[in-house]
Design an enzyme around this catalytic site. Structure first.
Site, mmCIF file in Angstrom:
data_model
loop_
_atom_site.group_PDB
_atom_site.id
_atom_site.type_symbol
_atom_site.label_atom_id
_atom_site.label_comp_id
_atom_site.label_asym_id
_atom_site.label_seq_id
_atom_site.Cartn_x
_atom_site.Cartn_y
_atom_site.Cartn_z
ATOM 1 N N THR A 75 1.054 -1.370 -0.180
ATOM 2 C CA THR A 75 -0.292 -0.082 0.128
ATOM 3 C C THR A 75 1.331 1.517 0.234
ATOM 4 O OG1 THR A 75 -2.008 -1.727 0.874
ATOM 5 C CG2 THR A 75 -2.146 1.538 0.995
ATOM 6 N N HIS A 118 -0.845 -5.822 -5.393
ATOM 7 C CA HIS A 118 -0.635 -4.606 -6.121
ATOM 8 C C HIS A 118 0.519 -3.951 -4.992
ATOM 9 C CE1 HIS A 118 -4.356 -1.748 -5.698
ATOM 10 N NE2 HIS A 118 -2.983 -0.491 -4.942
ATOM 11 N N HIS A 146 -8.478 7.556 2.728
ATOM 12 C CA HIS A 146 -6.819 7.622 3.469
ATOM 13 C C HIS A 146 -6.561 8.673 3.509
ATOM 14 C CE1 HIS A 146 -4.631 5.024 -0.296
ATOM 15 N NE2 HIS A 146 -6.006 4.398 -0.102
HETATM 16 C C1 HCA Z 1 -7.018 1.920 -1.242
HETATM 17 C C2 HCA Z 1 -6.415 1.457 -1.317
HETATM 18 C C3 HCA Z 1 -5.782 0.706 -1.766
HETATM 19 C C4 HCA Z 1 -6.361 -0.865 -1.769
HETATM 20 C C5 HCA Z 1 -6.200 -2.759 -3.029
HETATM 21 C C6 HCA Z 1 -7.173 -3.358 -3.259
HETATM 22 C C7 HCA Z 1 -4.230 -0.231 -1.192
HETATM 23 O O1 HCA Z 1 -7.003 2.291 -1.985
HETATM 24 O O2 HCA Z 1 -7.802 2.633 -0.869
HETATM 25 O O3 HCA Z 1 -8.319 -3.562 -2.893
HETATM 26 O O4 HCA Z 1 -6.383 -4.126 -4.030
HETATM 27 O O5 HCA Z 1 -3.607 -0.098 -1.858
HETATM 28 O O6 HCA Z 1 -3.929 -0.624 -0.541
HETATM 29 O O7 HCA Z 1 -5.821 1.053 -2.988
HETATM 30 CU CU CU Z 2 -3.388 1.128 -3.563
#
Ligand code: HCA
Ligand code: CU
Length: 398
Positions: A177, A205, A293
């Site tokens: 994140t 991610h 966020h």
């Molecule tokens: C966000 C958090 C998120 C979630 C990623 C996902 C991250 O934007 O609120 O749900 O796959 O980076 O943790 O984007």
């Molecule tokens: Cu994210």
């Protein structure tokens, strides 16, 4: 049960899947605004690039996001459509009601996240499991992302993933994140949890705060990752994610020879570029735009910052836009010395959520905006700080 691992291509390597999140995470970039029409066009173009998942937005975040998601749900596309939702039942139902077959749930379990939610470890695990079961019972396919997984103990991560597999989650995802991962850390993670949670079951991610997103994506691919999240031009909160165009190049077919896909890519990049306000975009490094966020950062900056902005020549910006939520707005108002009651807050939030193009981050711009909302607000005190640096140290597990 988790679906079977992807088919092997002719060379015998696993075909890694791609999830595009330009429409969701991409719009969380400071300086980026998509009209509903642009989102629908982008959805068609991104689908033509052959991505496996298309994240259509977080429908409960704003009426225009819901409307765009509804229109995209009706298109005839090949990609699996997925809608983002917090663990709240009403947010999960909002995805279901739009006819989107997949829901992307996310929540964190490290000490920072537990403190934020005021939950014990076991309550947090139980809450996540309940949400997964709730979504499955509604007939949705479920992807669960462990938020801030890169700052989460690997034993806890393996335990959570294992429990959710037992509950029938369809896909599991690992979010870096705040962008602190490195290829070395991923190799260590693989050594620790790879035997219980094979990487060919995992989505990744990666955020690009330290410029490592692509290197990490390549390493995750080498370690057998099932799917990587990406976005056009790498748009996303702060410094964004891996660029979709870079990952498309790494697919088995390579960059050339796919005329339709290449035309779609050029057109989409053009469209995205025309949706960027460059002056703002260049200041996005520590800009926080989604409500989740903003609320987190105003409470504990470390939740969504990889370092103290001042240490790395950055400046924290809190972005007032349709993505802000009730709690974030409440905190922001008090930071700037504005007061209101619950009814005033609700009216103000509705107004902001309806102002599709609103995007303010400079304190004086925000104060001027709030001053124009005198029917909902009272201004008691001069502007106070936003953008201080109070980062409690937390241990980052390897
Ligand atoms: C966000 C958090 C998120 C979630 C990623 C996902 C991250 O934007 O609120 O749900 O796959 O980076 O943790 O984007
Ligand atoms: Cu994210």
């Amino acid at each position: 049960m988790i679906a079977a691992v992807p088919a092997r291509d002719r060379e015998g390597t696993a075909t890694m899947e791609l999830l595009d999140t330009t429409l969701r995470e991409g719009e969380q970039s400071y300086g980026v605004f998509f009209t509903i029409e642009t989102k629908v066009r982008l959805a068609r173009l991104i689908d033509a690039m052959g991505v496996d998942f298309l994240e259509v937005g977080h429908p409960s975040a704003a009426p225009s996001i819901r409307q765009a998601a509804a229109e995209i749900a009706r298109l005839d596309l090949r990609a699996k459509r997925i809608g983002h939702a917090r663990l709240e039942p009403w947010e999960i139902r909002a995805v279901r009601e739009l006819g989107i077959p997949w829901v992307g749930l996310f929540s964190g379990i490290n000490a920072l996240c537990l403190k934020r939610y005021g939950l014990s470890r076991s309550d947090a695990f139980a809450r996540i499991a309940r949400a997964v079961i709730y979504a499955k019972d509604l007939g949705l396919s479920v992807r669960f992302t462990c938020e801030d997984a890169s700052r989460t103990d690997s034993g806890d991560l393996a335990e959570l993933y294992g429990r959710l597999r037992e509950k029938g989650v369809d896909r599991l995802s690992y979010a870096d994140t705040v962008g602190i991962d490195t290829p070395g850390r991923l190799t260590a993670l693989h050594r620790r949890i790879g035997s219980s949670i094979p990487f060919d079951r995992l989505h990744f991610h990666f955020h690009n705060d330290r410029g490592m997103a692509l290197a990490n994506a390549v390493k995750a691919e080498e370690l057998g990752a099932r799917c990587i999240d990406a976005s056009l031009l790498g748009l996303g909160e702060r410094m964004g994610l891996v660029r979709l165009e870079d990952l498309l190049c790494r697919r088995a077919e390579g960059c050339g020879g796919k005329d339709r896909r290449n035309r779609a890519l050029s057109e989409a990049i053009e469209l995205v570029a025309s949706s960027i306000d460059l002056r703002r975009f260049l200041q996005r490094r520590f800009a926080h735009k989604s409500g989740i966020h903003i609320h987190g950062v105003l409470d504990a900056p470390r939740l969504y910052e990889h370092a103290d902005p001042a240490q790395v020549g950055g400046r924290r910006l809190i972005v007032l836009s349709k993505l802000i939520g009730r709690s974030g707005l409440r905190l922001l108002l008090s930071q700037y010395g504005f007061r209101t009651n619950e009814a005033g807050l609700a009216r103000l939030l509705e107004r902001i959520k309806g102002e599709d193009r609103l995007e303010l981050a400079e304190p004086r711009e925000i104060i001027r905006y709030f001053e124009g909302c005198s029917e909902c607000l009272r201004h008691d005190a001069p502007a106070v700080r936003v953008g201080g640096s109070c980062l409690p140290e937390i241990a980052v597990p390897v």
